[in-house]
Design a protein around this motif. Structure first.
Motif, PDB file in Angstrom:
ATOM      1  N   LEU A   1      11.728 -10.596  -2.491  1.00 26.67           N
ATOM      2  CA  LEU A   1      10.661  -9.753  -3.040  1.00 26.67           C
ATOM      3  C   LEU A   1       9.506  -9.638  -2.058  1.00 26.67           C
ATOM      4  CD1 LEU A   1       9.218  -8.167  -5.259  1.00 26.67           C
ATOM      5  CD2 LEU A   1       8.468 -10.359  -6.237  1.00 26.67           C
ATOM      6  N   ALA A   2       9.100 -10.773  -1.461  1.00 27.35           N
ATOM      7  CA  ALA A   2       7.982 -10.747  -0.512  1.00 27.35           C
ATOM      8  C   ALA A   2       8.296  -9.850   0.677  1.00 27.35           C
ATOM      9  CB  ALA A   2       7.659 -12.160  -0.048  1.00 27.35           C
ATOM     10  N   LYS A   3       9.518  -9.964   1.184  1.00 23.70           N
ATOM     11  CA  LYS A   3       9.925  -9.145   2.325  1.00 23.70           C
ATOM     12  C   LYS A   3       9.951  -7.662   1.954  1.00 23.70           C
ATOM     13  CE  LYS A   3      13.754  -8.617   5.600  1.00 23.70           C
ATOM     14  NZ  LYS A   3      15.044  -9.192   6.035  1.00 23.70           N
ATOM     15  N   THR A   4      10.446  -7.347   0.756  1.00 24.54           N
ATOM     16  CA  THR A   4      10.511  -5.955   0.305  1.00 24.54           C
ATOM     17  C   THR A   4       9.115  -5.374   0.139  1.00 24.54           C
ATOM     18  OG1 THR A   4      12.578  -6.472  -0.864  1.00 24.54           O
ATOM     19  CG2 THR A   4      11.482  -4.414  -1.439  1.00 24.54           C
ATOM     20  N   CYS A   5       8.177  -6.188  -0.352  1.00 22.82           N
ATOM     21  CA  CYS A   5       6.783  -5.727  -0.493  1.00 22.82           C
ATOM     22  C   CYS A   5       6.186  -5.380   0.868  1.00 22.82           C
ATOM     23  CB  CYS A   5       5.942  -6.794  -1.186  1.00 22.82           C
ATOM     24  SG  CYS A   5       6.282  -6.978  -2.947  1.00 22.82           S
ATOM     25  N   LEU A   6       6.498  -6.191   1.886  1.00 23.43           N
ATOM     26  CA  LEU A   6       6.006  -5.902   3.230  1.00 23.43           C
ATOM     27  C   LEU A   6       6.637  -4.625   3.776  1.00 23.43           C
ATOM     28  CD1 LEU A   6       5.996  -9.503   4.711  1.00 23.43           C
ATOM     29  CD2 LEU A   6       3.992  -8.047   4.421  1.00 23.43           C
ATOM     30  N   LEU A   7       7.929  -4.449   3.540  1.00 30.45           N
ATOM     31  CA  LEU A   7       8.603  -3.236   4.006  1.00 30.45           C
ATOM     32  C   LEU A   7       8.012  -1.992   3.355  1.00 30.45           C
ATOM     33  CD1 LEU A   7      12.345  -4.389   4.026  1.00 30.45           C
ATOM     34  CD2 LEU A   7      11.027  -3.649   6.013  1.00 30.45           C
ATOM     35  N   ALA A   8       7.721  -2.103   2.065  1.00 32.59           N
ATOM     36  CA  ALA A   8       7.195  -0.953   1.316  1.00 32.59           C
ATOM     37  C   ALA A   8       5.686  -0.818   1.460  1.00 32.59           C
ATOM     38  CB  ALA A   8       7.553  -1.094  -0.159  1.00 32.59           C
ATOM     39  N   GLN A   9       5.044  -1.814   2.057  1.00 32.81           N
ATOM     40  CA  GLN A   9       3.580  -1.859   2.168  1.00 32.81           C
ATOM     41  C   GLN A   9       2.939  -1.693   0.788  1.00 32.81           C
ATOM     42  OE1 GLN A   9       1.895   0.516   5.285  1.00 32.81           O
ATOM     43  NE2 GLN A   9       3.401  -0.117   6.802  1.00 32.81           N
ATOM     44  N   SER A  10       3.512  -2.398  -0.169  1.00 35.95           N
ATOM     45  CA  SER A  10       3.007  -2.391  -1.546  1.00 35.95           C
ATOM     46  C   SER A  10       3.048  -3.818  -2.058  1.00 35.95           C
ATOM     47  CB  SER A  10       3.879  -1.485  -2.435  1.00 35.95           C
ATOM     48  OG  SER A  10       3.470  -1.560  -3.781  1.00 35.95           O
ATOM     49  N   VAL A  11       1.894  -4.428  -2.260  1.00 40.02           N
ATOM     50  CA  VAL A  11       1.841  -5.858  -2.572  1.00 40.02           C
ATOM     51  C   VAL A  11       1.255  -6.162  -3.947  1.00 40.02           C
ATOM     52  CG1 VAL A  11       1.681  -6.446  -0.122  1.00 40.02           C
ATOM     53  CG2 VAL A  11      -0.417  -6.149  -1.447  1.00 40.02           C
ATOM     54  N   LYS A  12       0.876  -5.143  -4.688  1.00 39.81           N
ATOM     55  CA  LYS A  12       0.193  -5.366  -5.968  1.00 39.81           C
ATOM     56  C   LYS A  12       1.049  -6.178  -6.945  1.00 39.81           C
ATOM     57  CE  LYS A  12      -0.066  -1.736  -8.558  1.00 39.81           C
ATOM     58  NZ  LYS A  12       0.830  -2.050  -9.726  1.00 39.81           N
ATOM     59  N   ASP A  13       2.326  -5.859  -7.030  1.00 39.01           N
ATOM     60  CA  ASP A  13       3.171  -6.492  -8.053  1.00 39.01           C
ATOM     61  C   ASP A  13       3.538  -7.930  -7.733  1.00 39.01           C
ATOM     62  OD1 ASP A  13       3.437  -4.313  -9.911  1.00 39.01           O
ATOM     63  OD2 ASP A  13       4.668  -3.297  -8.413  1.00 39.01           O
ATOM     64  N   ILE A  14       3.456  -8.330  -6.467  1.00 32.73           N
ATOM     65  CA  ILE A  14       3.824  -9.708  -6.123  1.00 32.73           C
ATOM     66  C   ILE A  14       2.635 -10.656  -6.202  1.00 32.73           C
ATOM     67  CG2 ILE A  14       3.419  -9.611  -3.621  1.00 32.73           C
ATOM     68  CD1 ILE A  14       5.921 -11.267  -3.225  1.00 32.73           C
ATOM     69  N   LEU A  15       1.429 -10.141  -6.247  1.00 39.13           N
ATOM     70  CA  LEU A  15       0.255 -11.021  -6.219  1.00 39.13           C
ATOM     71  C   LEU A  15       0.219 -12.031  -7.366  1.00 39.13           C
ATOM     72  CD1 LEU A  15      -2.699  -8.830  -4.923  1.00 39.13           C
ATOM     73  CD2 LEU A  15      -1.527 -10.713  -3.783  1.00 39.13           C
ATOM     74  N   PRO A  16       0.526 -11.629  -8.622  1.00 43.14           N
ATOM     75  CA  PRO A  16       0.531 -12.645  -9.692  1.00 43.14           C
ATOM     76  C   PRO A  16       1.531 -13.766  -9.423  1.00 43.14           C
ATOM     77  CG  PRO A  16       0.539 -10.427 -10.633  1.00 43.14           C
ATOM     78  CD  PRO A  16       0.779 -10.270  -9.159  1.00 43.14           C
TER      79      PRO A  16
END
Length: 469
Positions: free
Chosen positions: A149-164
Motif C-alpha cells: 500500500l505504501a509503495k502504491t501511494c508513492l507511485l500514485a502520489q496520493s497519500v491521504k488514505d494511508i495516513l491513518p
C-alpha cells in the motif's frame, strides 16, 4: 473445470455449509486448498456467478479465493468487478481472511497490478487501505499488505488514505499469524518515511527511517543503507543535526554505513557547523552521489532549513533587525533575490509558529521585530502535555522491546546467503523497490516546488508566531 472437479453447485453448497470459524478452519479450508486453480478462475456457463452466490461478509474465506482469480484474469476495471472488490473489502470477516493471509496478499497484488497496468494506481489505494484495517487483529498490527500500500501511494502520489494507518505505530509483529517477513518490516518503514518526508513531517520520517536502520540484522540490508541516507537528511531538516542511532543497532549495519554513507556523514558534519560556505562546498562535492541516490531534493531542502535555524539564532541576540541585515548575517547577501527569499522564510516561520515577530515596511527594505513568547509554559495544560509524552515514551519503549524480539524470530532475518560484504548485503532492493527509490527525488522536488509557488512575498505586520527558545 476438469471432469474430476466437483460441480459449482457442490462447491457452493460446501461453502455455504461452513457457518462458523471452526468449520471454515477444519473443513472448508482443506477442501478449497485441494481444488485446482481453474475451478476458481472459470466462469460457469449458464450458472450463477460464485461471487453473486456468496456473501462477502459471511463467506469471506471462500469469496477471497474466487476474487483473487477474477482480479488476476482482469485486464482492466469494470464497474461490476470494482463493486465486488469494494463489497468484499468493506464487509469481509477479518478472522476468516486472516486464515488465508497468502490469498489476501495475492488479492492485493492482483488489485495493484490491474490498477498499474491501466495507469491508474490510485484506484487500488482506497480498497487496500480499507482491507488492511479489516485484516488487522489490532490497529498496530503489521501485515504483508502494508508495504504494498505504501509503495502504491508513492507511485500514485496520493497519500491521504494511508495516513491513518501510518499514524498508528506498529506494535504488533506476529509473523506466525500474519506471515510477514523481515523485508516487509524494512520496506514498510522505508516507504513510510518517504511519505512523511514528502509531507514535510520530518519528525515522523526520522522515526520511520530509524526503525528500518535499527532493525536486528546479522547482515546489512540495502534497504537499511538507503533508509540511513534519508535518515541523515531528514534528521538535519528536523533537528539541525543527526540524532545518534540507538546503541543496539547491529554492528554489521554500523560497519556498512561507515563505508557506504561517507558523503552523507561529511555533509552532516559541515551542516552542524552552520557555515553556509562549508555546507555549499560539501553539497557541491557530494552532489553526484546525492543525485545518483535521488536524495538531492532533500539535500537542497536542508539549505533553507539552515537559513531558518540561523534566523532563529538571531532572535536570541537581537530585538530588531532590517531584512537586509538578516540577509547578510545568514549568508544570502550576495544573492540577487536574497532579501526577497529571506522575507519569505520569515513569513513562513511566523505563520508556522516557529518564531514570534512582526515585519514593518515603514522603513526601506523592511524591519523585523522579534518578540517574546507570551506562553510561559507554567500552566496545567503544559504539565498534562509533558505527562502524556512521558507515558507515551514509556509505552513505545515497551512496544519496541517486544517488536525487537518478534523481528528477531522472523524466518531468515539473519540470512547470509549470497552475502560476501556490503555490496552483497542481505535483502537487497529488488527491481521494483529500486525503481521506486530512484523516482523519489523528483517526487520531493515537485513537492518542494509546489510549496515555493505558494510562498507569500508580502507579510502582515500583525502576524505572530511562537518564539523558539
Amino acid at each position: 473445470m476438469a471432469p474430476s472437479d466437483p460441480s459449482f453447485d457442490e462447491i457452493i453448497s460446501k461453502i455455504q455449509a461452513a457457518t462458523d470459524i471452526t468449520a471454515v478452519t477444519k473443513t472448508l479450508a482443506p477442501y478449497l486448498n485441494n481444488l485446482n486453480d481453474p475451478v476458481f478462475a472459470a466462469q460457469p456457463n449458464g450458472q450463477v456467478d460464485p461471487l453473486d452466490a456468496l456473501d462477502p461478509a459471511t463467506h469471506s474465506f471462500a469469496y477471497l479465493y474466487f476474487l483473487v482469480h477474477r482480479c488476476k484474469a482482469s485486464h482492466g476495471f469494470d464497474h461490476a468487478l470494482l463493486a465486488k472488490v469494494w463489497a468484499f473489502v468493506t464487509t469481509c470477516d477479518g478472522e476468516q481472511v486472516r486464515l488465508a493471509s497468502h490469498k489476501a496478499m495475492s488479492f492485493a497484488e492482483a488489485l495493484v497490478k490491474v490498477a498499474t497496468e491501466t495507469q491508474q494506481p490510485i484506484i487500488a489505494i482506497k480498497p487496500l487501505a480499507v482491507f488492511i484495517q479489516r485484516l488487522q487483529a489490532s490497529p498496530g498490527q503489521l501485515t504483508m499488505i502494508h508495504p504494498l500500500l505504501a509503495k502504491t501511494c508513492l507511485l500514485a502520489q496520493s497519500v491521504k488514505d494511508i495516513l491513518p494507518i501510518l499514524d498508528n505505530d506498529i506494535s504488533d509483529v506476529k509473523p506466525q499469524q500474519t506471515h510477514i517477513n523481515y523485508k516487509d518490516f524494512l520496506l514498510y518503514h522505508y516507504y513510510g518515511g518517504m511519505i512523511y518526508a514528502f509531507l514535510k513531517k520530518f519528525e515522523r520520517a526520522v522515526e520511520f527511517f530509524k526503525l528500518a536502520v535499527s532493525a536486528p540484522a546479522e547482515v546489512a540490508s540495502a534497504i537499511q543503507i538507503e533508509a540511513h541516507k534519508k535518515y541523515v537528511l531528514t534528521s538535519l531538516l528536523q533537528y539541525g543535526r543527526v540524532l545518534p542511532l540507538p546503541k543496539y543497532i547491529a554492528s554489521a549495519v554500523q560497519r556498512t554505513i561507515k563505508v557506504q554513507c561517507v558523503a552523507y556523514a561529511d555533509f552532516a558534519t559541515a551542516y552542524e557547523k552552520k557555515s553556509n560556505s562549508a555546507i555549499r562546498t560539501e553539497l557541491e562535492k557530494a552532489k553526484p552521489i546525492f543525485v545518483r541516490d535521488k536524495n538531492f531534493g532533500l539535500a537542497k531542502q536542508c539549505m533553507e532549513a539552515l537559513h531558518r535555524r540561523n534566523i532563529q539564532d538571531l532572535t536570541r541576540t537581537y530585538l530588531t533587525l532590517s531584512i537586509e541585515n538578516i540577509t547578510s548575517l545568514i549568508g544570502l547577501g550576495s544573492e540577487p533575490d536574497g532579501a526577497r527569499r529571506v522575507e519569505g522564510i520569515i513569513v513562513r516561520m511566523i505563520e508556522s509558529g516557529v518564531i514570534f515577530a512582526t515585519i514593518s515596511h515603514e522603513h526601506a527594505g523592511g524591519m523585523v521585530s522579534f518578540l517574546d513568547d507570551p506562553n510561559q509554559h507554567n500552566n496545567t495544560i503544559t504539565m498534562d502535555m509533558i505527562n502524556a509524552q512521558i507515558q507515551k515514551a514509556t509505552a513505545i519503549t515497551a512496544k519496541l522491546s517486544a517488536m525487537d524480539q518478534a523481528i528477531s524470530s522472523m524466518p531468515a532475518y539473519f540470512n547470509k546467503q549470497g552475502s560476501h560484504g556490503p555490496e552483497h548485503s542481505g535483502y537487497p532492493m529488488d527491481e521494483s523497490d529500486y525503481s521506486m527509490h530512484m523516482g523519489y527525488d523528483n517526487y520531493v522536488d515537485e513537492a518542494s516546488s509546489s510549496s515555493h509557488k505558494k510562498q507569500r512575498t508580502e507579510s502582515d505586520s500583525g502576524k505572530r508566531g511562537r518564539r523558539s527558545r
